[in-house]
Write a protein that holds these residues in place. Sequence first.
Motif, PDB file in Angstrom:
ATOM      1  N   LEU A  45      13.104 -92.011  20.930  1.00  0.00           N
ATOM      2  CA  LEU A  45      13.409 -91.192  22.096  1.00  0.00           C
ATOM      3  C   LEU A  45      13.584 -92.088  23.323  1.00  0.00           C
ATOM      4  O   LEU A  45      12.618 -92.664  23.830  1.00  0.00           O
ATOM      5  N   VAL A  46      14.813 -92.191  23.786  1.00  0.00           N
ATOM      6  CA  VAL A  46      15.108 -93.015  24.959  1.00  0.00           C
ATOM      7  C   VAL A  46      14.345 -92.484  26.167  1.00  0.00           C
ATOM      8  O   VAL A  46      14.253 -91.265  26.371  1.00  0.00           O
ATOM      9  N   GLY A  47      13.774 -93.397  26.953  1.00  0.00           N
ATOM     10  CA  GLY A  47      13.068 -93.009  28.162  1.00  0.00           C
ATOM     11  C   GLY A  47      11.584 -92.772  27.986  1.00  0.00           C
ATOM     12  O   GLY A  47      10.839 -92.750  28.965  1.00  0.00           O
ATOM     13  N   SER A  48      11.141 -92.608  26.736  1.00  0.00           N
ATOM     14  CA  SER A  48       9.726 -92.371  26.474  1.00  0.00           C
ATOM     15  C   SER A  48       8.951 -93.686  26.570  1.00  0.00           C
ATOM     16  O   SER A  48       9.369 -94.709  26.024  1.00  0.00           O
ATOM     17  N   GLU A  49       7.789 -93.656  27.235  1.00  0.00           N
ATOM     18  CA  GLU A  49       6.975 -94.869  27.360  1.00  0.00           C
ATOM     19  C   GLU A  49       6.505 -95.355  25.992  1.00  0.00           C
ATOM     20  O   GLU A  49       6.397 -96.564  25.746  1.00  0.00           O
ATOM     21  N   LYS A  50       6.237 -94.410  25.072  1.00  0.00           N
ATOM     22  CA  LYS A  50       5.837 -94.791  23.717  1.00  0.00           C
ATOM     23  C   LYS A  50       6.941 -95.578  23.014  1.00  0.00           C
ATOM     24  O   LYS A  50       6.669 -96.490  22.231  1.00  0.00           O
TER      25      LYS A  50
END
Length: 269
Positions: A2-7
């Motif tokens: 998932l683009v943008g997710s910190e994980k």
Amino acid sequence: MLVGSEKTYTFIRHLIEAAAAPFRSKNIHIGMDEAHQLGLGRYLEQNGYRKRFDIMNEHLKHVVDICGEFGLSPMIWSDMYFRLGSITGNYYDLNGHISPDVIADMPKNVQYVYWDYYHDNEAFYRTFIEKHRAFGSDPIFAGGIWTWGSVAPNYGKMMATTLAALNACKSEGVRDVFATMWGDNGAETSVFTGLAGMQLFAEHGYSEKVDEAKLAERFAFCTGGNWDDFIALNAFDETPGIWLAENTPFGWEVIDIRYGGVLSRLETA
């Protein structure tokens, strides 16, 4: 991912650190090819629709910054930029358009790798090399030894595409070239059957024009193998009377290998 997710970026940081640790080279390939649903899955649900070029650039910048933390010089496959610039989503669309503001926002501390295993027209490769140079860095070219179609390499296809591609690379001053041997569809083809293709790529690196007799001599010296025996493996993939379905810039074509004619064509949707 998932683009943008910190994980996502925590995972990528760990991945890059682990992948780079065993090697002295500071060059790293971070991929990013064929992400056809970029911004259209969970990202769309969470963020709404955004220009996909913006999503691509933002994500690439994040990953390039992570590479910088480890002193690495990244490269990516270039196809997503060209696909996003094409109304048909085609990588090799000569009419595709990438706007100057998108190019201006692309990271300049990354190399873009132009992969092309399909064309036998030198002029086409020259055109796409220039399109890559517009990104602001020296492109890398990746050609194919065609080990992914059956139980043996398709040396007929490999010879035609490699001759056109590497002549174009030499004339355009492209210094870095990959020879790829993908393992599609279960990897039925032994990598060792691709040695003749590797020799051809090497020969182009040292010769302005490749002489097949000298190529066969050098192949025997380097590998102990017989050039004609390896090239004969091509018959597995070009058996008389067998149709070949091929994904081309114009869609899927069904080709009569015996005569080289296009029997039918399914245009790309």
